[in-house]
Design an enzyme around this catalytic site. Structure first.
Site, PDB file in Angstrom:
ATOM      1  N   SER A 190       0.831  -1.199   0.000  1.00  0.00           N
ATOM      2  CA  SER A 190       0.000   0.000   0.000  1.00  0.00           C
ATOM      3  C   SER A 190       0.864   1.247   0.000  1.00  0.00           C
ATOM      4  O   SER A 190       2.077   1.197   0.248  1.00  0.00           O
ATOM      5  CB  SER A 190      -0.892   0.010   1.247  1.00  0.00           C
ATOM      6  N   LYS A 191       0.196   2.349  -0.230  1.00  0.00           N
ATOM      7  CA  LYS A 191       0.855   3.649  -0.216  1.00  0.00           C
ATOM      8  C   LYS A 191       1.528   3.868   1.135  1.00  0.00           C
ATOM      9  O   LYS A 191       2.625   4.407   1.238  1.00  0.00           O
ATOM     10  CB  LYS A 191      -0.247   4.695  -0.446  1.00  0.00           C
ATOM     11  N   ARG A 192       0.838   3.407   2.174  1.00  0.00           N
ATOM     12  CA  ARG A 192       1.371   3.614   3.523  1.00  0.00           C
ATOM     13  C   ARG A 192       2.687   2.861   3.757  1.00  0.00           C
ATOM     14  O   ARG A 192       3.581   3.344   4.445  1.00  0.00           O
ATOM     15  CB  ARG A 192       0.330   3.212   4.568  1.00  0.00           C
TER      16      ARG A 192
ATOM     17  N   GLY B 224       4.989   2.400   1.617  1.00  0.00           N
ATOM     18  CA  GLY B 224       6.026   3.224   1.009  1.00  0.00           C
ATOM     19  C   GLY B 224       6.414   4.368   1.924  1.00  0.00           C
ATOM     20  O   GLY B 224       7.594   4.636   2.162  1.00  0.00           O
ATOM     21  N   GLU B 225       5.388   5.029   2.479  1.00  0.00           N
ATOM     22  CA  GLU B 225       5.659   6.181   3.360  1.00  0.00           C
ATOM     23  C   GLU B 225       6.425   5.738   4.604  1.00  0.00           C
ATOM     24  O   GLU B 225       7.340   6.403   5.064  1.00  0.00           O
ATOM     25  CB  GLU B 225       4.346   6.859   3.758  1.00  0.00           C
TER      26      GLU B 225
END
Ligand code: GLU
Length: 506
Positions: free
Chosen positions: A262-264, A266-267
């Site tokens: 998910s995008k999270r 990556g963050e």
């Protein structure tokens, strides 16, 4: 003769393209090119409530960056356009009507409140509500109304949806290139909405109508669409059309292997999950992109190609051409593919060694200007980039590894100084400075033997000269071969730095 291969990448412009979506595009592209087929971009924007400004442009730019050239698409005319579903709105009603006329679909007038009530009732019993073959005979739809009653509601402008009439208790055998044969019982499936009274089709109807009209031969898409496959096959059947072949790609998983990337993730771990940087038009929040993080598109493509596919060999580095040559849908794995950020950096490192030096030189020249306000000649930057590329993964690393090519040391690492600068060093360096000032040929081939011979003739240990020499030029004990540094800095700069060291470290 078999139809020529036509595949489509069909994203919905609801935000930036995730690398999972980019991999879907890549596999479609590889399959098309391998079979001399056509790669189509179709924008699935029927759900206007989820439309995000700039997303379509982003998708196009991401494909361009990766070199996945579109043969037909919104801005690449072909014989099957338009390629944006919002511009095809007039097409779908006819097919929804055909399905009603042939008894494969029906009008449903249940209001949102009615359905909500039913949903809540079921939930209170720990069950879920689906509109399906078991309960549709009790609900507010044309199956339970006379033709006249139904027509009246339609004439009165009563809001409706058109639902697919899922066959009762049928056993389906469907097949997928990657997953083989799959058995599905229709009882388990609901009566999906195909069309709404606002004139818009849903994804399911628009998708199969367009795939048929655009003569798509193979549907290659993410695993999340596998549950829709039975419905889609039944829709093709109901319309009397041959279905294309299907291939559902495995998920891309978190590095831990637990769940979808998910995008999270990556963050949290500091790697991009999007090909290009994305600025959310509403919140203004910026998400990192591979392009802006200085990844080479070839590295990203290579990494993505291997997330779910391999040829039988140990080969890991594939150019796009080789991928086209070797790609085979039947060798795509069923199991989810774990995303590996370190391996991604490894690919990047490999491609930095292979890429045209001009590309790196231009990027680093630009980085110097924007990040450090340093204007440097491209010939100079090119030499530094060639010298240092083995040590780096990303363009900004050139600075880390070679800042001293652009600024003279203002201070000296104390630990290194203690080791390299002893009593008597100033005199040695001063004599060396004199020698260097007398040289005219500053090529490495010339300066290296000159200095080495001089050290020998002076009868001093090699380290006693080379260490303070490096310290004077770099300010530290690091960097590439000292003779490369001397040759690149040139006489004037080297002499200046030696003088500064002598004056500062005495
Ligand atoms: N619009 C769908 C998506 O964004 C496409 C699914 C398909 O390829 O059929 O994933």
């Amino acid at each position: 003769m078999k139809n020529s291969v036509r595949v489509r990448f069909a994203p919905s412009p609801t935000g930036p393209l995730h690398i999972g979506g980019l991999r879907t595009a890549l596999y479609n592209y590889l399959f098309a090119k391998k079979h001399n087929g056509t790669f189509i971009l179709r924008i699935e924007d029927t759900d206007q409530s989820r439309y995000v400004e700039g997303a379509e442009q982003y998708i196009k730019e991401a494909l361009d960056w990766c070199g996945l050239t579109i043969d037909e698409g919104p801005n690449t005319p072909g014989d099957f356009g338009p390629y944006r579903q919002s511009e095809r709105q007039h097409i779908y009603k006819e097919y929804a009507q055909k399905l009603i006329d042939s008894g494969h679909a029906y009008y449903a007038f249940d209001s949102a409140e009615e359905l909500d009530k039913l949903r809540k009732e079921r939930e209170s019993k720990g069950e879920t509500f689906t509109y399906n073959s078991q309960n549709r005979t009790h609900l507010n739809n044309s199956l339970n109304l006379s033709e006249d009653e139904c027509q009246k509601l339609l004439d009165d402008g009563q809001p409706y949806v058109i639902r697919f009439k899922m066959p009762m208790a049928k056993q389906l055998l469907i097949s997928d290139i990657i997953r083989g044969n799959i058995q599905v019982r229709t009882d388990a499936l609901d009566d999906k909405i195909l069309f709404k009274s606002d004139g818009m089709p849903t994804y399911h109807l628009a998708n199969i109508v367009d795939d048929h009209l655009m003569k798509i031969t193979h549907v290659i898409r993410g695993e999340e669409w596998l549950p829709s496959l039975a419905l889609h096959i039944l829709l093709y059947d109901a319309l009397g059309w041959d279905a294309p072949e299907f291939a559902h790609l495995p998920l891309i998983l978190k590095p831990s292997g637990k769940g979808k990337l998910s995008k999270r993730d990556g963050e949290k771990h500091g790697f991009p999950v999007f090909p290009l940087e994305w600025k959310d038009p509403k919140s203004g929040q910026i998400s990192a992109g591979y392009r802006e993080d200085y990844y080479l598109p070839e590295a990203v493509i290579n990494m993505l190609a291997l997330l779910g596919w391999n040829d039988t060999s140990d080969q890991e580095i594939f150019s796009l051409h080789e991928l086209i040559d070797k790609f085979d849908l039947s060798r795509v794995h069923k199991a989810g593919a774990k995303f590996d950020p370190e391996k991604t950096e490894w690919f990047q490192h490999q491609y930095v060694q292979k890429v045209d030096i001009e590309i790196l030189a231009n990027q680093f020249q630009n980085w110097l200007k924007t990040q450090k306000s340093i204007d440097s000649k491209i010939e100079y930057v090119r030499q530094i980039v060639s010298l240092l590329k083995e040590r780096i993964n990303f363009v900004p690393d050139f600075w880390q590894e070679g800042y001293f090519f652009f600024e003279a040391p203002q201070e000296f690492n104390p630990k290194a100084t203690k080791k390299a600068w002893k009593d008597g060093t100033a005199e040695i360096i001063s004599n060396l400075k004199t020698l260097i000032s007398e040289q005219n040929d500053f090529s490495k081939e010339s300066i290296q033997p000159t200095i080495k011979n001089w050290i020998q003739s002076q009868d001093i240990g090699f380290g006693k000269v080379m260490q303070p020499l490096r310290l004077s030029l770099v300010g530290d004990m690091k960097g590439p071969d000292v003779f490369d540094i001397i040759s690149l800095l040139g006489k004037e700069e080297v002499v200046k730095r030696l003088e500064f060291a002598i004056n500062t470290l005495k």
